[in-house]
Design an enzyme around this catalytic site. Structure first.
Site, PDB file in Angstrom:
ATOM      1  N   ASN A  10     -27.908   9.746  12.861  1.00 22.00           N
ATOM      2  CA  ASN A  10     -27.604   9.219  11.483  1.00 22.00           C
ATOM      3  C   ASN A  10     -26.417   8.175  11.827  1.00 22.00           C
ATOM      4  O   ASN A  10     -25.381   8.292  11.939  1.00 22.00           O
ATOM      5  CB  ASN A  10     -26.726  10.251  10.752  1.00 22.00           C
ATOM      6  CG  ASN A  10     -26.336   9.870   9.599  1.00 22.00           C
ATOM      7  OD1 ASN A  10     -26.572   8.689   9.114  1.00 22.00           O
ATOM      8  ND2 ASN A  10     -25.420  10.645   8.871  1.00 22.00           N
ATOM      9  N   LYS A  12     -25.441   5.816   9.601  1.00 24.63           N
ATOM     10  CA  LYS A  12     -24.514   5.850   8.470  1.00 24.63           C
ATOM     11  C   LYS A  12     -24.666   4.220   7.960  1.00 24.63           C
ATOM     12  O   LYS A  12     -25.577   3.593   8.259  1.00 24.63           O
ATOM     13  CB  LYS A  12     -23.295   6.285   8.632  1.00 24.63           C
ATOM     14  CG  LYS A  12     -23.253   7.718   9.119  1.00 24.63           C
ATOM     15  CD  LYS A  12     -22.015   8.318   9.083  1.00 24.63           C
ATOM     16  CE  LYS A  12     -21.846   9.963   9.704  1.00 24.63           C
ATOM     17  NZ  LYS A  12     -20.913  10.613   9.443  1.00 24.63           N
ATOM     18  N   HIS A 112     -26.103  15.038   2.693  1.00 20.99           N
ATOM     19  CA  HIS A 112     -25.192  14.884   3.549  1.00 20.99           C
ATOM     20  C   HIS A 112     -23.655  15.089   2.837  1.00 20.99           C
ATOM     21  O   HIS A 112     -23.549  14.557   1.630  1.00 20.99           O
ATOM     22  CB  HIS A 112     -25.194  13.372   4.305  1.00 20.99           C
ATOM     23  CG  HIS A 112     -24.316  13.382   5.350  1.00 20.99           C
ATOM     24  ND1 HIS A 112     -23.013  12.933   5.223  1.00 20.99           N
ATOM     25  CD2 HIS A 112     -24.567  13.224   6.743  1.00 20.99           C
ATOM     26  CE1 HIS A 112     -22.368  13.016   6.454  1.00 20.99           C
ATOM     27  NE2 HIS A 112     -23.423  13.371   7.385  1.00 20.99           N
ATOM     28  N   GLU A 114     -21.090  13.189   3.058  1.00 20.52           N
ATOM     29  CA  GLU A 114     -20.485  11.933   2.410  1.00 20.52           C
ATOM     30  C   GLU A 114     -21.304  11.732   1.056  1.00 20.52           C
ATOM     31  O   GLU A 114     -20.745  11.287   0.213  1.00 20.52           O
ATOM     32  CB  GLU A 114     -20.685  10.702   3.437  1.00 20.52           C
ATOM     33  CG  GLU A 114     -20.035  11.052   4.469  1.00 20.52           C
ATOM     34  CD  GLU A 114     -20.442  10.589   5.937  1.00 20.52           C
ATOM     35  OE1 GLU A 114     -21.189   9.689   6.051  1.00 20.52           O
ATOM     36  OE2 GLU A 114     -19.564  11.080   7.004  1.00 20.52           O
ATOM     37  N   GLU A 184     -23.161  21.036   9.069  1.00 24.90           N
ATOM     38  CA  GLU A 184     -22.344  20.318   9.126  1.00 24.90           C
ATOM     39  C   GLU A 184     -21.117  20.525   8.710  1.00 24.90           C
ATOM     40  O   GLU A 184     -20.866  20.228   7.370  1.00 24.90           O
ATOM     41  CB  GLU A 184     -22.851  18.907   8.777  1.00 24.90           C
ATOM     42  CG  GLU A 184     -23.978  18.316   9.514  1.00 24.90           C
ATOM     43  CD  GLU A 184     -24.072  16.670   9.614  1.00 24.90           C
ATOM     44  OE1 GLU A 184     -24.122  16.301  10.575  1.00 24.90           O
ATOM     45  OE2 GLU A 184     -23.796  16.200   8.706  1.00 24.90           O
ATOM     46  N   GLY A 190     -17.112  13.349  12.109  1.00 22.48           N
ATOM     47  CA  GLY A 190     -16.069  11.982  12.463  1.00 22.48           C
ATOM     48  C   GLY A 190     -14.700  12.079  12.690  1.00 22.48           C
ATOM     49  O   GLY A 190     -14.023  11.445  12.625  1.00 22.48           O
ATOM     50  N   SER A 229     -19.376  15.633  15.165  1.00 23.54           N
ATOM     51  CA  SER A 229     -18.446  15.195  16.244  1.00 23.54           C
ATOM     52  C   SER A 229     -19.237  15.757  17.558  1.00 23.54           C
ATOM     53  O   SER A 229     -18.609  16.082  18.423  1.00 23.54           O
ATOM     54  CB  SER A 229     -16.959  15.687  16.293  1.00 23.54           C
ATOM     55  OG  SER A 229     -16.452  15.005  15.345  1.00 23.54           O
TER      56      SER A 229
END
Ligand code: PGA
Length: 266
Positions: A10, A12, A112, A114, A184, A190, A229
């Site tokens: 991904n 991003k 996701h 985000e 996730e 991150g 991560s």
């Protein structure tokens, strides 16, 4: 090699077109080099009627076309990071499932964290997007996971069950035959603080059992990934867990060398 290993990159909202090209070329050069004899041009796994490649790249929308051209006739597949919940029409700035299909995508990330936390995607919106993906024969990678606060309160399972239930309500259990789930945990994305293999395994095992309550066969065949991560140093221990079928990699997927090391950790 884990027989249904899947590694998703991904990217991003990072990079330029030339960085995207470089990254793909580096990954391809490594994968197709002699020490990667196991990766053949047509290497895909067939499970439950789904053909899964081992690597799927998720570049930003504007670089999809360029990456599609570079990975043509290679074992790498293409995915988009998001899609519209609508078929087509006056939805300025949106990208439809049929457009993604048209440009060569086989996969799409759905829900996701985000998208959920920064762009207001509720479980219901995520379910509509998942439904669109299935309708247009894109394989959705449904992302689920809890915040640190929710984990501390012991709500991990209830949060994930709500996220999955919304999908089942809209698309039914059989839709999971043509989908992938990625656990996730938001606290691991991150942050450099991945879930431990034990923590990740516990949740993935629970997700599989939760789905098995409705259909044991679908649960058994379902590809479930861990994301958050993943780095070269922790990938192997994570991928050794029995319910972890691969990974969804963010930061480390922007570095070809790290990404290849993670791939080798299967
Ligand atoms: P990360 O991102 O690997 O940078 O934690 C994972 C993701 O958001 O999919």
């Amino acid at each position: 090699m884990n027989k249904r290993f899947l590694l998703a990159a991904n990217w991003k909202m990072h990079g330029t077109q030339s960085q995207a090209q470089d990254l793909v070329q580096h990954i391809l050069a490594a994968l197709l080099s002699p020490q990667f004899k196991k990766v053949k041009k047509d290497q895909i796994e067939i499970q439950a009627g789904l053909q899964l490649p081992h690597i799927v790249l998720f570049p930003p929308f504007v670089y999809l076309q360029c990456v599609a051209e570079l990975i043509q006739n290679t074992p790498i597949k293409l995915g988009a990071q998001n899609l519209s919940q609508y078929d087509n029409g006056a939805y300025t700035g949106e990208i439809s499932a049929s457009m993604l299909k048209d440009i060569g995508c086989d996969y799409v990330l759905v829900g996701h964290s985000e998208r959920r936390t920064l762009f207001g995607e509720t479980n219901e919106i995520v379910a509509l997007k998942f439904h669109q993906a299935i309708k247009f024969q894109l394989i959705p990678i449904l992302c689920v996971g809890e915040t640190q606060q929710e984990r501390d309160k012991g709500q991990t399972q209830s949060i994930i069950s709500q996220q999955i239930q919304a999908i089942l309500k809209k698309s039914g259990i059989r839709s999971l035959k043509k989908a992938v789930i990625a656990y996730e945990p938001i606290w691991a994305i991150g942050t450099g603080e991945a879930a431990t293999p034990k923590q990740a395994q516990a949740v993935l095992q629970w997700i599989r059992a939760f789905i098995a309550q409705q259909d044991a066969q679908i649960a058994q065949n379902l590809t479930i990934l861990y994301g958050g991560s993943i780095k070269p140093y922790n990938a192997k221990a994570l991928f050794q867990m029995p319910d972890i079928d691969g990974g969804l990699v963010g930061g480390a997927s922007l570095d070809a060398e790290k990404f290849i090391k993670i791939y080798q950790a299967q």
